[in-house]
Write a protein that holds these residues in place. Structure first.
Motif, PDB file in Angstrom:
ATOM      1  N   CYS A   1       0.831  -1.215   0.000  1.00 23.36           N
ATOM      2  CA  CYS A   1       0.000   0.000   0.000  1.00 23.36           C
ATOM      3  C   CYS A   1       0.857   1.254   0.000  1.00 23.36           C
ATOM      4  N   VAL A   2       1.930   1.237   0.794  1.00 25.43           N
ATOM      5  CA  VAL A   2       2.837   2.394   0.857  1.00 25.43           C
ATOM      6  C   VAL A   2       3.517   2.605  -0.494  1.00 25.43           C
ATOM      7  N   GLY A   3       4.032   1.533  -1.079  1.00 23.60           N
ATOM      8  CA  GLY A   3       4.714   1.642  -2.363  1.00 23.60           C
ATOM      9  C   GLY A   3       3.801   2.091  -3.476  1.00 23.60           C
ATOM     10  N   TRP A   4       2.571   1.562  -3.477  1.00 21.71           N
ATOM     11  CA  TRP A   4       1.621   1.926  -4.537  1.00 21.71           C
ATOM     12  C   TRP A   4       1.204   3.387  -4.431  1.00 21.71           C
ATOM     13  N   LEU A   5       0.965   3.845  -3.194  1.00 19.76           N
ATOM     14  CA  LEU A   5       0.623   5.252  -2.989  1.00 19.76           C
ATOM     15  C   LEU A   5       1.786   6.155  -3.400  1.00 19.76           C
ATOM     16  N   ALA A   6       3.019   5.705  -3.102  1.00 19.92           N
ATOM     17  CA  ALA A   6       4.199   6.466  -3.507  1.00 19.92           C
ATOM     18  C   ALA A   6       4.274   6.596  -5.025  1.00 19.92           C
ATOM     19  N   LEU A   7       3.926   5.545  -5.743  1.00 24.11           N
ATOM     20  CA  LEU A   7       3.926   5.602  -7.210  1.00 24.11           C
ATOM     21  C   LEU A   7       2.972   6.680  -7.716  1.00 24.11           C
ATOM     22  N   ALA A   8       1.766   6.736  -7.128  1.00 25.68           N
ATOM     23  CA  ALA A   8       0.788   7.744  -7.542  1.00 25.68           C
ATOM     24  C   ALA A   8       1.300   9.152  -7.266  1.00 25.68           C
ATOM     25  N   VAL A   9       1.944   9.344  -6.121  1.00 25.36           N
ATOM     26  CA  VAL A   9       2.480  10.664  -5.767  1.00 25.36           C
ATOM     27  C   VAL A   9       3.662  11.030  -6.652  1.00 25.36           C
ATOM     28  N   PHE A  10       4.556  10.070  -6.891  1.00 27.73           N
ATOM     29  CA  PHE A  10       5.770  10.342  -7.664  1.00 27.73           C
ATOM     30  C   PHE A  10       5.470  10.624  -9.136  1.00 27.73           C
ATOM     31  N   MET A  11       4.309  10.173  -9.620  1.00 21.59           N
ATOM     32  CA  MET A  11       3.951  10.487 -11.001  1.00 21.59           C
ATOM     33  C   MET A  11       3.700  11.981 -11.197  1.00 21.59           C
ATOM     34  N   HIS A  12       3.357  12.679 -10.130  1.00 23.72           N
ATOM     35  CA  HIS A  12       3.217  14.140 -10.195  1.00 23.72           C
ATOM     36  C   HIS A  12       4.589  14.812 -10.290  1.00 23.72           C
ATOM     37  N   ILE A  13       5.597  14.178  -9.687  1.00 20.72           N
ATOM     38  CA  ILE A  13       6.928  14.780  -9.621  1.00 20.72           C
ATOM     39  C   ILE A  13       7.717  14.538 -10.902  1.00 20.72           C
ATOM     40  N   GLU A  14       7.445  13.421 -11.567  1.00 21.22           N
ATOM     41  CA  GLU A  14       8.065  13.082 -12.852  1.00 21.22           C
ATOM     42  C   GLU A  14       9.581  12.925 -12.748  1.00 21.22           C
ATOM     43  N   GLN A  15      10.032  12.228 -11.691  1.00 22.19           N
ATOM     44  CA  GLN A  15      11.435  11.870 -11.546  1.00 22.19           C
ATOM     45  C   GLN A  15      11.559  10.351 -11.634  1.00 22.19           C
ATOM     46  N   ILE A  16      12.374   9.886 -12.573  1.00 19.89           N
ATOM     47  CA  ILE A  16      12.391   8.460 -12.877  1.00 19.89           C
ATOM     48  C   ILE A  16      12.910   7.620 -11.711  1.00 19.89           C
ATOM     49  N   TYR A  17      13.891   8.144 -10.960  1.00 16.71           N
ATOM     50  CA  TYR A  17      14.446   7.370  -9.849  1.00 16.71           C
ATOM     51  C   TYR A  17      13.414   7.187  -8.738  1.00 16.71           C
ATOM     52  N   LEU A  18      12.506   8.155  -8.586  1.00 15.07           N
ATOM     53  CA  LEU A  18      11.445   8.026  -7.587  1.00 15.07           C
ATOM     54  C   LEU A  18      10.435   6.957  -8.010  1.00 15.07           C
ATOM     55  N   LEU A  19      10.167   6.864  -9.295  1.00 12.25           N
ATOM     56  CA  LEU A  19       9.270   5.819  -9.787  1.00 12.25           C
ATOM     57  C   LEU A  19       9.867   4.436  -9.533  1.00 12.25           C
ATOM     58  N   VAL A  20      11.179   4.296  -9.761  1.00 15.35           N
ATOM     59  CA  VAL A  20      11.849   3.023  -9.479  1.00 15.35           C
ATOM     60  C   VAL A  20      11.730   2.689  -7.996  1.00 15.35           C
ATOM     61  N   LEU A  21      11.939   3.694  -7.141  1.00  8.36           N
ATOM     62  CA  LEU A  21      11.838   3.490  -5.693  1.00  8.36           C
ATOM     63  C   LEU A  21      10.439   3.045  -5.292  1.00  8.36           C
ATOM     64  N   GLY A  22       9.417   3.738  -5.781  1.00 11.12           N
ATOM     65  CA  GLY A  22       8.044   3.368  -5.467  1.00 11.12           C
ATOM     66  C   GLY A  22       7.714   1.961  -5.917  1.00 11.12           C
TER      67      GLY A  22
ATOM     68  N   THR B   1      -1.934  11.081 -20.864  1.00 13.06           N
ATOM     69  CA  THR B   1      -1.265   9.909 -20.297  1.00 13.06           C
ATOM     70  C   THR B   1      -0.962  10.109 -18.819  1.00 13.06           C
ATOM     71  N   THR B   2      -0.506  11.325 -18.471  1.00 13.67           N
ATOM     72  CA  THR B   2      -0.207  11.624 -17.069  1.00 13.67           C
ATOM     73  C   THR B   2      -1.447  11.505 -16.208  1.00 13.67           C
ATOM     74  N   ARG B   3      -2.515  12.176 -16.625  1.00 11.73           N
ATOM     75  CA  ARG B   3      -3.753  12.162 -15.842  1.00 11.73           C
ATOM     76  C   ARG B   3      -4.354  10.766 -15.763  1.00 11.73           C
ATOM     77  N   GLY B   4      -4.392  10.057 -16.897  1.00 17.94           N
ATOM     78  CA  GLY B   4      -4.963   8.719 -16.911  1.00 17.94           C
ATOM     79  C   GLY B   4      -4.169   7.740 -16.066  1.00 17.94           C
ATOM     80  N   SER B   5      -2.847   7.843 -16.115  1.00 18.91           N
ATOM     81  CA  SER B   5      -1.995   6.939 -15.331  1.00 18.91           C
ATOM     82  C   SER B   5      -2.188   7.161 -13.838  1.00 18.91           C
ATOM     83  N   ILE B   6      -2.228   8.416 -13.424  1.00 22.20           N
ATOM     84  CA  ILE B   6      -2.388   8.732 -11.999  1.00 22.20           C
ATOM     85  C   ILE B   6      -3.746   8.256 -11.490  1.00 22.20           C
ATOM     86  N   ILE B   7      -4.799   8.467 -12.279  1.00 22.57           N
ATOM     87  CA  ILE B   7      -6.139   8.045 -11.865  1.00 22.57           C
ATOM     88  C   ILE B   7      -6.242   6.520 -11.820  1.00 22.57           C
TER      89      ILE B   7
END
Length: 455
Positions: A334-355, A424-430
């Motif tokens: 749950c923590v990792g998945w929520l982090a992915l949704a948040v990091f998609m707003h930031i658009e930093q690739i290393y954060l997406l890998v972390l999430g 793509t950004t909006r659809g992916s986050i939703i």
């Protein structure tokens, strides 16, 4: 004696290579979707059928495989599966049209749906109990590593050459598998003991296909026709289950509340795995402007972590019981998945890998243990049907997940006045956000189960 032992090992190796190729190709194409959309002038909603039709065929073949092994020898099934895979790979290596690409994927799905249970059948049939655990572990590792390296394999070849190379490079591997299998797998006659439940198979096919059409074409005539076919297919299948002594799949296992709960949790984990396998590579390429190779590399750390954690999670289950790995895993997921949704707003690739890595740590702890816990609720008489239900719905839930996230992303991409990057950004986050609520729901339900069980 040594020759017989060597032949058994080579038989497992031959079917293992074929299975590995099938599971590898399942995820290798996910990073090529932007290229396919451009080449064939299709939409995001259409391109997801590359994965969906593959998973659909596997989900239909798994319940049929047990019957096939009663009607045909292992050698003939292996040769047939290998030949179908080679035909599918050849079609996709050429694939001048999108329809031909899907036809090739259909053949590959049928082949993998035969090869996967065939590999474990050989292990269970020809290895004694004291060696069976090791060999099953080898087989499970094969299916765990392949999806981990699939996106990187596909991304590298499509970046350096083209996506067609994904299939070209598989041909010598499949030929090697065929040569080993022909040398090692004997021709042992089989004796038919039951009739094939053709109506039940048609019912499953109608239900699965109709459901996918309804989700993919929601609101359109073909979507409503798909829903109608799904309802008829389900009614036909349930009729066969009720009236036949030996239906395609018996559903006694579903009467067990614990089995239903952990089946649902297992399918939710599979849903998330396939959903993020579609969303993340496309997001990295379309929004962040990275290559398909980079998109594959983004998926690799998390996938490897999930594969490596699977046997460790099983040991924790055996030593500490189910509550610790399942609840801890769901919370971390749950923590990792929520982090992915948040990091998609930031658009930093290393954060997406972390999430993604954090999510896969949690998923690795609970995923296979959900299946173990579900099967533990059953009597030995229901093991076969319970295993078939898990494996069949595992593939189907993956197909549904891919379809749903593709529809969501495709909808926002098509909104008037929206660029492809914005959509793509909006659809992916939703899409990711919606799935997070489902994950939290499973955590709450499982938590309540263990609390009630304790009391």
């Amino acid at each position: 004696m040594q020759t017989r032992e060597l032949n058994k090992q080579l038989a497992v190796l031959a079917t293992g290579i074929l299975t590995f190729s099938g599971v590898l190709i399942e995820t290798a194409m996910n990073v090529t979707f932007p290229d396919l959309i451009a080449q064939y002038s299709i939409s995001t909603k259409d391109v997801q059928w590359v994965t969906t039709i593959y998973l659909l065929m596997i989900s239909m073949m798994v319940p049929l495989s047990n019957d096939l092994m009663k009607r045909f020898s292992i050698r003939r099934l292996f040769i047939g599966a290998n030949a179908l895979f080679l035909i599918g790979v050849l079609l996709d290596a050429l694939a001048p049209t999108f329809s031909l690409l899907l036809l090739g994927r259909l053949f590959q799905g049928i082949s993998t749906g035969i090869a996967l249970p065939l590999m474990f059948h050989i292990i269970l049939t020809y290895y004694p109990l004291e060696k069976r655990g090791t060999m099953i572990g080898v087989g499970t590792l094969t299916t765990a590593i392949a999806p981990a390296i699939g996106p990187t394999y596909g991304g590298f070849l499509s970046s350096v050459f083209s996506w067609h190379a994904i299939y070209v490079c598989l041909m010598p591997i499949l030929i090697l598998s065929l040569v080993i299998g022909l040398a090692a797998i004997p021709e042992i006659p089989v004796h038919l003991k039951s009739k094939l439940d053709v109506k039940g198979l048609i019912g499953i096919g109608g239900f699965f296909t109709g459901t996918l059409l309804f989700v993919n074409q929601m609101g359109q005539l073909i979507g409503w026709l798909g829903l109608f076919a799904a309802v008829l297919g389900l009614m036909l299948f349930l009729h066969q289950v009720k009236h036949l002594a030996q239906p395609l799949v018996r559903l006694h296992a579903l009467k067990q509340k614990g089995f239903r709960l952990f089946l649902l949790g297992f399918l939710m984990c599979q849903f998330l795995l396939l959903g993020i396998s579609f969303v993340l590579p496309n997001y990295v390429q379309i929004v962040l402007g990275k290559s398909s190779f980079i998109a594959g590399l983004v998926m690799l750390p998390g996938a490897l972590v999930g594969a490596v954690l699977a046997p460790f999670a099983g040991k924790v289950f055996d030593r500490k019981g189910p509550k610790l790995p399942i609840l801890l895993g769901l919370r971390i997921a749950c923590v990792g998945w929520l982090a992915l949704a948040v990091f998609m707003h930031i658009e930093q690739i290393y954060l997406l890998v972390l999430g993604h890595v954090v999510f896969m740590i949690g998923n690795g702890l609970c995923y296979s243990n959900m299946m173990t816990m579900g099967m533990n609720q059953l009597t030995k008489e229901d093991y076969g049907d319970g295993n078939t239900i898990f494996n069949t719905l595992q593939q189907f839930s993956g197909a549904i997940a891919t379809t749903i996230v593709a529809v969501i992303v495709g909808f926002f991409q098509s909104v008037s006045g929206t660029t492809i990057i914005q959509g793509t950004t909006r659809g992916s986050i939703i899409a990711v956000g919606a799935l997070w609520f489902l994950l939290v729901s499973i955590l709450i339900i499982c938590n309540q189960y263990f609390l009630f069980k304790k009391n």
